[in-house]
Write an enzyme that holds these catalytic residues in place. Structure first.
Site, short mmCIF file in Angstrom:
data_model
loop_
_atom_site.label_atom_id
_atom_site.label_comp_id
_atom_site.label_asym_id
_atom_site.label_seq_id
_atom_site.Cartn_x
_atom_site.Cartn_y
_atom_site.Cartn_z
N GLY A 193 0.65 -1.18 -0.04
CA GLY A 193 0.08 -0.07 -0.16
C GLY A 193 0.81 1.14 -0.13
N ARG A 194 0.41 2.48 0.31
CA ARG A 194 1.10 3.66 0.49
C ARG A 194 1.93 3.71 1.45
NH1 ARG A 194 -1.91 8.39 0.12
NH2 ARG A 194 -3.93 7.57 0.27
N GLU B 151 5.90 3.80 1.80
CA GLU B 151 6.50 4.93 1.24
C GLU B 151 6.98 5.97 2.24
OE1 GLU B 151 5.01 9.01 -1.09
OE2 GLU B 151 4.11 6.89 -1.74
N CYS C 154 4.30 -6.49 -2.17
CA CYS C 154 3.81 -5.10 -2.96
C CYS C 154 4.94 -3.87 -2.55
CB CYS C 154 2.19 -4.90 -2.58
SG CYS C 154 1.42 -3.52 -3.69
N HIS C 155 4.48 -2.87 -2.20
CA HIS C 155 5.25 -1.55 -1.94
C HIS C 155 5.98 -1.80 -0.67
CE1 HIS C 155 2.75 0.03 -5.28
NE2 HIS C 155 3.63 0.70 -5.35
N TYR D 56 5.31 -5.00 -6.08
CA TYR D 56 4.73 -4.65 -7.35
C TYR D 56 5.45 -4.20 -8.45
CZ TYR D 56 0.94 -1.75 -9.28
OH TYR D 56 0.10 -1.18 -10.30
#
Length: 194
Positions: A87-88, A91, A117-118, A137
């Site tokens: 997800g975000r 980050e 993923c992320h 991802y």
């Protein structure tokens, strides 16, 4: 059964936070979910990422996910494995020293790590990718390669590290992580009514 640490934050991918959290508990593992600057009992907002044929994913608001522990109060040495959802959230949580210190502990001690993923952004920030074959991802392939990692498709297990590209990989990703953890799942005979 193992004691596992799951690190996430606001707008972590809903399925990548909630599904492993619940699935790992369902097979008997204890899972503590933490987030930087949040206390046990507080929540983080999740996001649902869907793949509808666009060049990238679509993001919609997910659920409120309740944290079960406080990052500043946990000791990574007390845990047998680490789960990093995508997800975000990765980050920005990769910028917290406590997150990087925790990730480094699991790699220094060769404990099982599952990243999807992320979450690769956290592994890159922790210098945990060099010399490993892994995935994330697809948009993060350049990050993996720039960090000295070998890119692969699908679900990848390299030593203690199990990586996957996105939540559609859950069945294989979670199964591989359970194998790395050494989880033995036994099914009895089904009980039927007479």
């Amino acid at each position: 059964m193992a004691k596992l640490l799951l690190i996430t934050g606001d707008f972590g991918e809903d399925y990548e936070v909630m599904v492993p959290f619940q699935a790992l508990q369902a097979v008997g593992h204890e899972v503590d979910a933490v987030c930087p600057d949040r206390e046990a009992g507080e929540t983080v907002k999740t996001a649902v990422h869907d793949f509808r044929g666009d060049q990238t994913y679509l993001e919609e608001r997910g659920h409120d996910f309740e944290l079960t522990a406080t990052l500043s109060e946990v000791d990574p040495a007390d845990y047998d494995g680490l789960v990093l959802p995508g997800g975000r959230a990765p980050e920005y949580i990769r910028n917290y020293d406590a997150v990087i210190d925790a990730v480094e502990h699991f790699f220094d001690e060769d404990k099982p790590v599952a990243a999807i993923c992320h979450a690769m952004q956290i592994l890159v920030a922790a210098d945990a990718v060099e010399g490993r074959t892994c995935t994330a991802y697809p948009a993060l392939e350049a990050d993996v390669r720039a960090s000295g990692g070998e890119w692969a498709e699908g679900v990848v297990t390299d030593g203690n590290l199990v990586t996957a590209q996105a939540w559609p990989d859950h069945p294989e990703w979670i199964a591989e992580f359970l194998d790395v953890l050494g989880t033995d799942i036994q099914h009895g005979q089904p009980v039927t009514a007479d």
